[in-house]
Design a protein around this motif. Structure first.
Motif, short mmCIF file in Angstrom:
data_model
loop_
_atom_site.label_atom_id
_atom_site.label_comp_id
_atom_site.label_asym_id
_atom_site.label_seq_id
_atom_site.Cartn_x
_atom_site.Cartn_y
_atom_site.Cartn_z
N ASP A 30 -11.65 8.76 -5.44
CA ASP A 30 -10.89 8.14 -4.34
C ASP A 30 -9.52 7.79 -4.89
OD1 ASP A 30 -9.95 6.70 -2.17
OD2 ASP A 30 -11.35 5.04 -2.41
N PRO A 31 -8.67 8.83 -5.09
CA PRO A 31 -7.38 8.59 -5.74
C PRO A 31 -6.39 7.87 -4.83
CG PRO A 31 -7.48 10.84 -4.97
CD PRO A 31 -8.84 10.23 -4.71
N PRO A 32 -5.30 7.35 -5.41
CA PRO A 32 -4.25 6.78 -4.57
C PRO A 32 -3.80 7.83 -3.56
CG PRO A 32 -3.80 6.36 -6.88
CD PRO A 32 -4.96 7.30 -6.83
N HIS A 33 -3.44 7.38 -2.37
CA HIS A 33 -3.04 8.32 -1.33
C HIS A 33 -1.70 7.98 -0.70
CE1 HIS A 33 -5.31 5.08 0.63
NE2 HIS A 33 -4.41 5.21 1.57
N LEU A 34 -1.14 6.83 -1.02
CA LEU A 34 0.14 6.43 -0.44
C LEU A 34 1.29 7.07 -1.20
CD1 LEU A 34 -0.64 2.65 0.07
CD2 LEU A 34 -0.56 4.43 1.83
N ARG A 35 2.25 7.58 -0.47
CA ARG A 35 3.40 8.24 -1.08
C ARG A 35 4.70 7.50 -0.73
NH1 ARG A 35 6.76 10.05 -3.84
NH2 ARG A 35 7.72 12.07 -3.76
N TYR A 36 4.78 6.96 0.47
CA TYR A 36 6.05 6.41 0.96
C TYR A 36 6.03 4.91 1.24
CZ TYR A 36 6.69 11.38 1.48
OH TYR A 36 6.75 12.71 1.23
N ALA A 37 4.96 4.23 0.91
CA ALA A 37 4.86 2.79 1.15
C ALA A 37 5.74 2.01 0.16
CB ALA A 37 3.41 2.34 1.02
N GLY A 38 6.10 0.81 0.54
CA GLY A 38 6.92 -0.05 -0.32
C GLY A 38 6.16 -0.55 -1.54
N GLU A 39 6.84 -0.69 -2.64
CA GLU A 39 6.24 -1.07 -3.91
C GLU A 39 5.54 -2.43 -3.88
OE1 GLU A 39 6.00 0.88 -6.59
OE2 GLU A 39 7.10 2.45 -5.56
N THR A 40 5.99 -3.34 -3.02
CA THR A 40 5.43 -4.69 -3.01
C THR A 40 4.35 -4.87 -1.94
OG1 THR A 40 7.17 -5.46 -1.53
CG2 THR A 40 7.56 -5.69 -3.91
N GLY A 41 4.05 -3.83 -1.17
CA GLY A 41 3.05 -3.93 -0.11
C GLY A 41 1.64 -4.12 -0.66
N TRP A 42 0.79 -4.78 0.15
CA TRP A 42 -0.59 -5.05 -0.25
C TRP A 42 -1.34 -3.77 -0.58
CZ3 TRP A 42 -3.94 -8.07 -2.28
CH2 TRP A 42 -5.31 -7.88 -2.09
N LEU A 43 -1.23 -2.74 0.25
CA LEU A 43 -1.99 -1.51 0.01
C LEU A 43 -1.56 -0.81 -1.27
CD1 LEU A 43 -2.37 -0.04 3.60
CD2 LEU A 43 -4.05 -1.29 2.24
N VAL A 44 -0.28 -0.85 -1.59
CA VAL A 44 0.20 -0.26 -2.86
C VAL A 44 -0.35 -1.06 -4.03
CG1 VAL A 44 2.24 0.16 -4.29
CG2 VAL A 44 2.24 0.83 -1.88
N LYS A 45 -0.32 -2.38 -3.92
CA LYS A 45 -0.86 -3.22 -5.00
C LYS A 45 -2.35 -2.97 -5.17
CE LYS A 45 2.88 -5.49 -6.06
NZ LYS A 45 3.55 -5.22 -7.31
N LYS A 46 -3.06 -2.80 -4.06
CA LYS A 46 -4.51 -2.64 -4.09
C LYS A 46 -4.94 -1.24 -4.55
CE LYS A 46 -8.50 -3.60 -1.20
NZ LYS A 46 -8.95 -4.05 0.12
N TYR A 47 -4.25 -0.20 -4.05
CA TYR A 47 -4.70 1.17 -4.29
C TYR A 47 -3.79 2.02 -5.18
CZ TYR A 47 -7.81 0.16 -0.39
OH TYR A 47 -8.74 -0.41 0.43
N GLY A 48 -2.57 1.58 -5.43
CA GLY A 48 -1.65 2.38 -6.20
C GLY A 48 -0.81 3.27 -5.31
N LYS A 49 0.08 4.05 -5.92
CA LYS A 49 1.02 4.88 -5.17
C LYS A 49 1.26 6.18 -5.92
CE LYS A 49 5.65 4.67 -3.20
NZ LYS A 49 6.84 3.85 -3.00
N LEU A 50 1.42 7.25 -5.17
CA LEU A 50 1.69 8.57 -5.75
C LEU A 50 3.18 8.77 -5.96
CD1 LEU A 50 -0.64 10.61 -3.39
CD2 LEU A 50 -1.08 10.06 -5.78
N ASP A 51 3.52 9.55 -6.96
CA ASP A 51 4.92 9.91 -7.16
C ASP A 51 5.12 11.37 -6.75
OD1 ASP A 51 4.04 11.55 -9.29
OD2 ASP A 51 4.68 10.14 -10.83
#
Length: 164
Positions: A76-97
């Motif tokens: 279940d890898p990180p799936h967010l690409r464009y969310a803000g760095e400080t958002g809850w979902l990015v903090k919880k799940y990580g972010k793709l580059d």
């Protein structure tokens, strides 16, 4: 820990697990941290906490296990690409580059490497920023079957089997 049958390579805070300490599972994640902050929540709570405490801290593109070790792998890898760095979902799940296709491809290959012959890989993907079709292209293989779920049906659960 190789006597365990299940490997979760991106466990995060184990949100998909009913038993977050399942005795047959090894929980891995690249992070080991406790996050506490003020984010909007559905319950109106002003503060949220997310604890990422894997059994083994490692990168899913370079797993520290022998070939053919596990009967079941959860990916279940990180799936967010464009969310803000400080958002809850990015903090919880990580972010793709921008290198997400290579990372998902390499992670998928590692998951298959550590699976036993005829082992099963369960793959979870939220199509928030990147469609499942683009993910299958990056991985190089479509799943055997899968299912859309969630409030807006944008989460895709997929099943792969090693050797098929």
């Amino acid at each position: 820990m190789t006597d365990k049958k299940i490997l979760d390579v991106t466990c995060g805070s184990r949100t998909i697990w009913f038993n977050k300490e399942h005795p047959a599972a090894v929980y891995c994640d690249i992070r080991k941290e406790e996050l506490t902050g003020i984010w909007k929540s559905e319950q109106g709570q002003p503060e949220r906490t997310c604890i990422v405490d894997p059994d083994i801290q490692c990168d899913f593109t370079n797993l520290p296990f022998k070939d053919n070790t596990f009967a079941l792998v959860v990916f279940d890898p990180p799936h967010l690409r464009y969310a803000g760095e400080t958002g809850w979902l990015v903090k919880k799940y990580g972010k793709l580059d921008e290198h997400w296709p290579e990372m998902l491809h390499d992670g998928f290959q590692e998951c298959m490497r550590v699976l036993k012959e005829d082992g099963v890989l369960i793959f979870k993907w939220a199509e928030t920023d990147i469609t499942a079709q683009k993910v299958w292209k990056a991985i190089g293989q479509k799943p055997l079957f899968g299912h859309h779920s969630g409030k807006r049906s944008n989460t895709f659960w997929a099943c792969y089997m090693k050797g098929i």
